[in-house]
Design a protein around this motif. Sequence first.
Motif, mmCIF file in Angstrom:
data_model
loop_
_atom_site.group_PDB
_atom_site.id
_atom_site.type_symbol
_atom_site.label_atom_id
_atom_site.label_comp_id
_atom_site.label_asym_id
_atom_site.label_seq_id
_atom_site.Cartn_x
_atom_site.Cartn_y
_atom_site.Cartn_z
ATOM 1 N N GLN A 102 1.008 -43.762 -27.892
ATOM 2 C CA GLN A 102 2.052 -43.877 -28.621
ATOM 3 C C GLN A 102 2.000 -45.177 -29.701
ATOM 4 O O GLN A 102 3.032 -45.491 -30.479
ATOM 5 N N ASN A 103 0.741 -45.493 -29.737
ATOM 6 C CA ASN A 103 0.596 -46.671 -30.637
ATOM 7 C C ASN A 103 0.034 -45.933 -32.025
ATOM 8 O O ASN A 103 -1.115 -45.261 -32.163
ATOM 9 N N TYR A 137 6.866 -37.201 -27.383
ATOM 10 C CA TYR A 137 6.335 -38.763 -27.356
ATOM 11 C C TYR A 137 6.290 -39.310 -28.735
ATOM 12 O O TYR A 137 5.598 -38.682 -29.627
ATOM 13 N N ARG A 139 6.560 -42.425 -31.622
ATOM 14 C CA ARG A 139 6.130 -43.585 -31.930
ATOM 15 C C ARG A 139 6.659 -44.773 -31.228
ATOM 16 O O ARG A 139 8.109 -44.784 -31.187
ATOM 17 N N GLN A 140 6.142 -45.592 -30.310
ATOM 18 C CA GLN A 140 6.838 -46.646 -29.421
ATOM 19 C C GLN A 140 7.473 -47.917 -30.061
ATOM 20 O O GLN A 140 8.610 -47.934 -29.845
ATOM 21 N N ASP A 141 6.920 -48.219 -31.256
ATOM 22 C CA ASP A 141 7.386 -49.366 -31.502
ATOM 23 C C ASP A 141 8.578 -49.368 -32.779
ATOM 24 O O ASP A 141 9.627 -50.165 -32.893
ATOM 25 N N ARG A 143 11.068 -46.517 -32.494
ATOM 26 C CA ARG A 143 11.586 -45.385 -31.745
ATOM 27 C C ARG A 143 13.062 -44.979 -32.321
ATOM 28 O O ARG A 143 13.616 -43.806 -32.201
ATOM 29 N N GLN A 172 15.007 -43.126 -26.022
ATOM 30 C CA GLN A 172 13.572 -43.645 -25.373
ATOM 31 C C GLN A 172 12.776 -42.921 -26.254
ATOM 32 O O GLN A 172 12.724 -42.022 -27.041
ATOM 33 N N SER A 173 11.362 -43.611 -26.140
ATOM 34 C CA SER A 173 10.401 -43.434 -27.031
ATOM 35 C C SER A 173 9.723 -41.989 -26.511
ATOM 36 O O SER A 173 8.973 -41.149 -27.014
#
Length: 337
Positions: A102-103, A137, A139-141, A143, A172-173
């Motif tokens: 997810q980076n 899933y 993008r984590q940064d 979300r 949530q991511s």
Amino acid sequence: MENTTTLGCLVLLCIFITFPRTKGACRFRRFGIDCRYSCNCPGGCNDVNGVCRGPCYPGWHSGNGTVCQTKNIAYNGSTKQSSNYYTFKYLSNKAVDGNRDQNIYDGSCSHTGLNKTSASWQVNIEPPTQIYQVKMYYRQDLRKRFRRFTLYLNDVDEEWRVCYHHQKDSIQSIVNVNCNITTKTKALFVYNERGTPETSGQSYERHAYMELCEVEVYVCSKGTYGDCRQFCYCKDGPCDFITGQCPGSGLCENGFTGQHCQTDCSSIGKYGVNCSESCSASHCFNRQMCHRVTGRCLDGCQDGWIEPTCVKHTQVVPCHLSVKVNSDATELCIRSL
């Protein structure tokens, strides 16, 4: 002596062909009753319960101590998105390549273009399949950009049906969604939009983005249902992978019983249609173990009874004697040499 040996070999061969083993000794990465299931893991699996020692093949999930019977039908599917980021590093197919990273800077995610008021991503499902569970899933940064998205399913009748609409301010991511749509789906469509800050709210950005790192759509392998670790043996084809309900007549294969035809008759000391006959009526060496369909004693007969079903007994006497034999017995005699 030579003729006797040859005859013995022929008898053993005949038994092997007529009565193949139903449990154990499966080959070619298969397992289960009659070796009907594929392991779906490169390291092989337990040939009775299908538990894989290592990871699954790409596109299959679980493994590492459990079965690999959950298939991701979105894996390597045909995809498209509404626009592309200014480089071609973040194309739509990044979301179905099997990489859950997810980076976004690792190049593992999709990314639509800048300064758009709407964004979408789509994967085609081939062949069309009933969909129940979807896992995304993001993008984590960043979300927060995924908030208020809508997941649509396009069915075989060309109807676009809403599976899920996110309505919360937090997200949530990794998002799990269950769809209560029974028709078969041929495409999955993820959509989001933004307006002006005034109409979108202070917690939203002005522009819409779609930055999916992986989308997984899960179904069970044929003959499994629920969590894909439960097995069904239906007469008219595989059971519904969500409910376990048998199709057509709803009947089980001969040798199975239960609400979802999941119980092997031999495991409860019975055999036949809907487990209607009892193994204990035979004179098996192990009175509770007989073949689920034929009633054949799996461990042979008790002394004096005749295989394969052990319902007839032998009667051994000198041949010069006149013997009256019961109808359920077979007369054997010993000739004097």
